[in-house]
Design an enzyme around this catalytic site. Structure first.
Site, PDB file in Angstrom:
ATOM      1  N   ASP A   2       0.863  -1.195   0.000  1.00  0.00           N
ATOM      2  CA  ASP A   2       0.000   0.000   0.000  1.00  0.00           C
ATOM      3  C   ASP A   2       0.898   1.244   0.000  1.00  0.00           C
ATOM      4  OD1 ASP A   2      -3.065   0.819   1.732  1.00  0.00           O
ATOM      5  OD2 ASP A   2      -1.714   2.155   0.653  1.00  0.00           O
ATOM      6  N   ASP A  32      -3.597   2.214  -5.430  1.00  0.00           N
ATOM      7  CA  ASP A  32      -2.275   2.200  -4.769  1.00  0.00           C
ATOM      8  C   ASP A  32      -2.064   0.959  -3.902  1.00  0.00           C
ATOM      9  OD1 ASP A  32      -3.730   2.740  -2.425  1.00  0.00           O
ATOM     10  OD2 ASP A  32      -2.116   4.005  -1.657  1.00  0.00           O
ATOM     11  N   GLU A  33      -2.792  -0.100  -4.185  1.00  0.00           N
ATOM     12  CA  GLU A  33      -2.802  -1.261  -3.298  1.00  0.00           C
ATOM     13  C   GLU A  33      -2.839  -2.561  -4.087  1.00  0.00           C
ATOM     14  OE1 GLU A  33      -5.988  -2.266  -0.071  1.00  0.00           O
ATOM     15  OE2 GLU A  33      -6.288  -0.267  -0.865  1.00  0.00           O
TER      16      GLU A  33
HETATM   17  P1  TTP Z   1      -5.245   5.146   0.622  1.00  0.00           P
HETATM   18  O1  TTP Z   1      -4.230   4.071   0.394  1.00  0.00           O
HETATM   19  O2  TTP Z   1      -6.418   4.838   1.483  1.00  0.00           O
HETATM   20  O3  TTP Z   1      -4.550   6.425   1.274  1.00  0.00           O
HETATM   21  P2  TTP Z   1      -3.118   7.051   1.016  1.00  0.00           P
HETATM   22  O4  TTP Z   1      -2.296   6.209   0.097  1.00  0.00           O
HETATM   23  O5  TTP Z   1      -3.291   8.452   0.581  1.00  0.00           O
HETATM   24  O6  TTP Z   1      -2.502   7.084   2.474  1.00  0.00           O
HETATM   25  P3  TTP Z   1      -1.943   5.851   3.329  1.00  0.00           P
HETATM   26  O7  TTP Z   1      -0.478   6.148   3.529  1.00  0.00           O
HETATM   27  O8  TTP Z   1      -2.702   5.898   4.614  1.00  0.00           O
HETATM   28  O9  TTP Z   1      -2.170   4.600   2.549  1.00  0.00           O
HETATM   29  O10 TTP Z   1      -5.807   5.658  -0.750  1.00  0.00           O
HETATM   30  C1  TTP Z   1      -5.000   5.764  -1.914  1.00  0.00           C
HETATM   31  C2  TTP Z   1      -5.379   6.983  -2.717  1.00  0.00           C
HETATM   32  O11 TTP Z   1      -6.748   6.925  -3.080  1.00  0.00           O
HETATM   33  C3  TTP Z   1      -5.201   8.280  -1.957  1.00  0.00           C
HETATM   34  O12 TTP Z   1      -3.893   8.801  -2.064  1.00  0.00           O
HETATM   35  C4  TTP Z   1      -6.230   9.177  -2.585  1.00  0.00           C
HETATM   36  C5  TTP Z   1      -7.331   8.228  -3.036  1.00  0.00           C
HETATM   37  N1  TTP Z   1      -8.473   8.289  -2.077  1.00  0.00           N
HETATM   38  C6  TTP Z   1      -9.528   9.188  -2.332  1.00  0.00           C
HETATM   39  O13 TTP Z   1      -9.527   9.889  -3.355  1.00  0.00           O
HETATM   40  N2  TTP Z   1     -10.557   9.267  -1.424  1.00  0.00           N
HETATM   41  C7  TTP Z   1     -10.590   8.510  -0.270  1.00  0.00           C
HETATM   42  O14 TTP Z   1     -11.540   8.640   0.535  1.00  0.00           O
HETATM   43  C8  TTP Z   1      -9.498   7.598  -0.014  1.00  0.00           C
HETATM   44  C9  TTP Z   1      -9.504   6.756   1.230  1.00  0.00           C
HETATM   45  C10 TTP Z   1      -8.485   7.522  -0.950  1.00  0.00           C
HETATM   46 MG    MG Z   2      -2.123   4.144   0.418  1.00  0.00          MG
END
Ligand code: TTP
Ligand code: MG
Length: 410
Positions: free
Chosen positions: A13, A111-112
Site C-alpha cells: 500500500d 495504490d494497493e
Molecule cells: P489510501 O491508500 O487509502 O490512502 P493514502 O495512500 O493516501 O494514504 P496511506 O499512507 O494511509 O495509505 O488511498 C490511496 C489513494 O486513493 C489516496 O492517495 C487518494 C485516493 N483516495 C480518495 O480519493 N478518497 C478517499 O476517501 C481515499 C480513502 C483515498
Molecule cells: Mg495508500
C-alpha cells in the site's frame, strides 16, 4: 522459534499516494502539509479531501473529510486539485515492478495490491525462513523507491487478511512481518474494527455485545455469533483467528460500484436533485457494464446541509446494469425524503450484491433488457471513442450544465 510459512502473502500500500506523487513532481512540497482534494476556497469550498501528506495528518486532516473542515484544521496547508491521469501512470509503473516478483497479483485499488510470492527463488524451495521473507520485502520496497521515488508500506503474512492489517501497522515506509506463529498475538489486542469485513454496522453490533478487541471476539460463543450475524458469524470468527485461505486472484473483487457528488450550493430544487441522480445512475451503470457486472441492491445516499447522512436501499428480483432501472429505483428511494425541509448537500448512488455477466442465468434477463443493454453498451463505446456525445440522455446533459461538480468526491 521456527515459523512454518505455508504461503507468503504481501499487501503493498503506497504512502499518502496522491500527495506523495504531487510532492515528487514538485519537490518544494517536501516536508509540508499537502492536501489533495476539492478547492478550499478560503474555507467555503465544497467537496472532500482525497488524501493528505503525513505532515497534514498531524493537524487531523484525513481522506473523505469535508475540505472546509480540513481548511479549518490546517489553513496554511498546500491545497492541490487531484490530477487523476498522473496517479494512474505511477500506479501502472508500480504494478509492473511488482509483476517481476510474481504473476500472482491482485490489484485492489489505485495504490494497493496483494502478491503471493510463495514460490519466489529468494525464499528457497522449502518453507522459507522469516529472515528470507524480510529480505524479499526489503528488496521490493527498495525497487519501488529507487524506480519511482515513492515509498510503500508492506504487510507480509501467510493470509491476505493479516497481510492487509499489517501493511497499515507501521506506515509510512513500513515493513511489518507477521510470521504464522505470531498471528494470534498480533491480532488479539487490535480493535475489531481493524478486521477485514467489519464495517460500521457490524462494529456497532459487536460493541453492543461488549466485543471490543479481536481477543473478545475470539472468546465469544460461535453459536451466539451465528445467531446475531448469520453466515457472517463464522466468517468473523475465522478472521479473528487469522484463518483466511482466500487466494490472491487476478480478478478484482469488486463489491459495489458507486458515485456521489457534492452540490456547489446546497439544493432544495427537486429538478436539479433528480437530474443529478440520473447523471449518477448513468455513471454507475457505465462502470458496471465496463466490468461486466450487474447488481441487485440499489442504494441511495443523501447528506443534508446539517451533515446528517442517510442511506436507503432496495433489492431487486434480478440484477441490473441499466441506467433506467437504477435511476427509477433510486428516484423512488429519494421520494421517501421530504426534500423541501432541508437542503441537500451530497447525493450518491451505489449498486451492490454484484454478479458477473458470465455467472448469470440469461433466462432471468428478459429480451427487452438485453436489447436495452446492447444499446447502452454501444453508447458506452461511442462515449469512450468520441467523449460526451449527443447520444447521452438529454436530461443528463441538462443536469451537467446546471450544476458544477466539485473534484475530490470519493
Ligand atoms: P489510501 O491508500 O487509502 O490512502 P493514502 O495512500 O493516501 O494514504 P496511506 O499512507 O494511509 O495509505 O488511498 C490511496 C489513494 O486513493 C489516496 O492517495 C487518494 C485516493 N483516495 C480518495 O480519493 N478518497 C478517499 O476517501 C481515499 C480513502 C483515498
Ligand atoms: Mg495508500
Amino acid at each position: 522459534m521456527n515459523a512454518h510459512w505455508t504461503r507468503v502473502i504481501i499487501h503493498v500500500d503506497m504512502d499518502a499516494f496522491f500527495a506523495a506523487v504531487e510532492t515528487l513532481l514538485n519537490p518544494e512540497l517536501r516536508g509540508k502539509p499537502v492536501i489533495v482534494g476539492a478547492a478550499p476556497q478560503g474555507g467555503k469550498g465544497r467537496g472532500v479531501v482525497s488524501t493528505a501528506s503525513y505532515e497534514a495528518r498531524l493537524f487531523g486532516v484525513r481522506s473523505a473529510m469535508p475540505i472546509s473542515t480540513a481548511y479549518r484544521l490546517c489553513p496554511h496547508g498546500i491545497y492541490i486539485t487531484p490530477q487523476g491521469g498522473v496517479y494512474a501512470q505511477y500506479s501502472r509503473q508500480i504494478l509492473q515492478i511488482l509483476e517481476e516478483f510474481t504473476p500472482l497479483i491482485q490489484k485492489v485499488s489505485i495504490d494497493e495490491a496483494f502478491l503471493d510470492v510463495s514460490g519466489h527463488p529468494l525464499l528457497g524451495k522449502m518453507s522459507p525462513t522469516t529472515a528470507a521473507v524480510r529480505a524479499l520485502g526489503l528488496h521490493i520496497k527498495q525497487r519501488i523507491v529507487s524506480e519511482t521515488g515513492l515509498t510503500a508500506s508492506l504487510g507480509i503474512s501467510s493470509s491476505k487478511s493479516v497481510a492487509k492489517i499489517a501493511s497499515d501497522f507501521q506506515k509510512p515506509d513500513g515493513l511489518t512481518i507477521v510470521a504464522p506463529h505470531q498471528v494470534q498475538a498480533f491480532l488479539d489486542p487490535l480493535p475489531v474494527r481493524r478486521l477485514w469485513g467489519v464495517g460500521e454496522k457490524t462494529f456497532q453490533t459487536l460493541a453492543r455485545l461488549g466485543i471490543q478487541t479481536v481477543q473478545d471476539l475470539r472468546g465469544y460463543s460461535p453459536e451466539l455469533l451465528e445467531q446475531k450475524f448469520g453466515k457472517m458469524g463464522p466468517h468473523l470468527l475465522r478472521m479473528a483467528q487469522g484463518i483466511d485461505e482466500r487466494p490472491v486472484s487476478e480478478r478484482e473483487e469488486i463489491k459495489s460500484v458507486s458515485h456521489e457528488t457534492t452540490f456547489s450550493l446546497d439544493q432544495t430544487n427537486r429538478e436539479i436533485i433528480t437530474s443529478t441522480l440520473l447523471s449518477l445512475a448513468e455513471q454507475v451503470s457505465t462502470r458496471l457494464r465496463k466490468y461486466h457486472l450487474r447488481g441487485r441492491t440499489i442504494q441511495l445516499k443523501l447528506r443534508f446541509s446539517d451533515f446528517s447522512t442517510f442511506t436507503r436501499n432496495k433489492t431487486l428480483p434480478a440484477p441490473t446494469c441499466l441506467t433506467g432501472e437504477i435511476y427509477t429505483v433510486s428516484r423512488k428511494l429519494l421520494e421517501q425524503f421530504a426534500l423541501n425541509e432541508k437542503p441537500v448537500r451530497l447525493i450518491g448512488v451505489g449498486v451492490s450484491q454484484l454478479v458477473r455477466e458470465d455467472d448469470l442465468q440469461m433466462s432471468l434477463w428478459d429480451a427487452e433488457n438485453q436489447r436495452q443493454e446492447r444499446l447502452e453498451k454501444i453508447r458506452d463505446q461511442l462515449q469512450e471513442k468520441y467523449g460526451i456525445s449527443a447520444l447521452r440522455h438529454a436530461q443528463t446533459l441538462a443536469a451537467q450544465k446546471r450544476k458544477s461538480r466539485d473534484p475530490g468526491t470519493a
